[in-house]
Enzyme design. Sequence first.
Site, PDB file in Angstrom:
ATOM      1  CG  ASP A  99      -1.827  -0.968   1.254  1.00 41.90           C
ATOM      2  OD1 ASP A  99      -2.197  -1.614   0.146  1.00 41.90           O
ATOM      3  OD2 ASP A  99      -2.175  -1.433   2.393  1.00 41.90           O
TER       4      ASP A  99
HETATM    5  N1  URA Z   1      -1.145  -5.945   3.720  1.00 37.83           N
HETATM    6  C1  URA Z   1      -1.646  -4.808   3.933  1.00 37.83           C
HETATM    7  O1  URA Z   1      -2.424  -4.594   4.478  1.00 37.83           O
HETATM    8  N2  URA Z   1      -0.853  -3.921   3.122  1.00 37.83           N
HETATM    9  C2  URA Z   1       0.312  -3.877   2.619  1.00 37.83           C
HETATM   10  O2  URA Z   1       0.673  -3.001   2.149  1.00 37.83           O
HETATM   11  C3  URA Z   1       0.892  -5.253   2.747  1.00 37.83           C
HETATM   12  C4  URA Z   1       0.021  -6.325   3.282  1.00 37.83           C
END
Ligand code: URA
Length: 232
Positions: A99
Amino acid sequence: MRLNAYLARAGVASRRRADELIKAGRVRVNGAPGELNTDVRARDMVEVDGDRVRPQKLAYVLLHKPGDVVTTARDPHGRRTVVDLIGRRPGIVPVGRLDADTTGALLLTNDGQLAHRLAHPRYEVDKAYVADVEGRPDAGTLRRLAEGIELEDGRTSPARVRRLGPSRVELTIHEGRKHQVKRMFEAVGHPVVRLHRSLYAGLSADDLKPGASRELTTEEANALRTLVRRPR
Ligand code: URA
């Protein structure tokens, strides 16, 4: 190597776009029109619109992703991307996604086969995340996370869970569903405040400054190949 993979490795286009170029008759192999199923070898001469193209050397880059860049090759909203950070290089794309606000280890490569396998659930590549969460999860909550959580897209596989502090938990998973870690903590009533990937397939970027990257050593790249030689 298939012609579309060759063109992708040469940084001409993604495989899908390469197929369009081939279908449009813009690609020639040793002077003859390229076909979708043309197999290309190192000594073959490949031209796109009359210009010779050559595949790039395989590259494997480990980035310490900072918290304000997106994990795509190009962002329609013009935000800074992980590919901008490593200095755009033909065909090099991130393996999987973090993310925008998640920090930590992210691998980028132009080795399409390795990238595909690393991202495929059947190879069960481990990813460790350090999550700072709201509240203080108790032992029962950590056990639930380890055993698997029912999410809207199904139950999560067993995970390894380690408490690092009252509100800090390390979670090691091998799946890679969208927002998975955040959704798992949300489901047990402890939303994530900060998420950091401390290990990806055994690789840590924690000795790099946020935003910095380095090439993998030959041994590290070989270890990745060994890891995904056979599905688990
Ligand atoms: N899980 C998440 O919620 N976000 C990420 O960036 C990676 C794994």
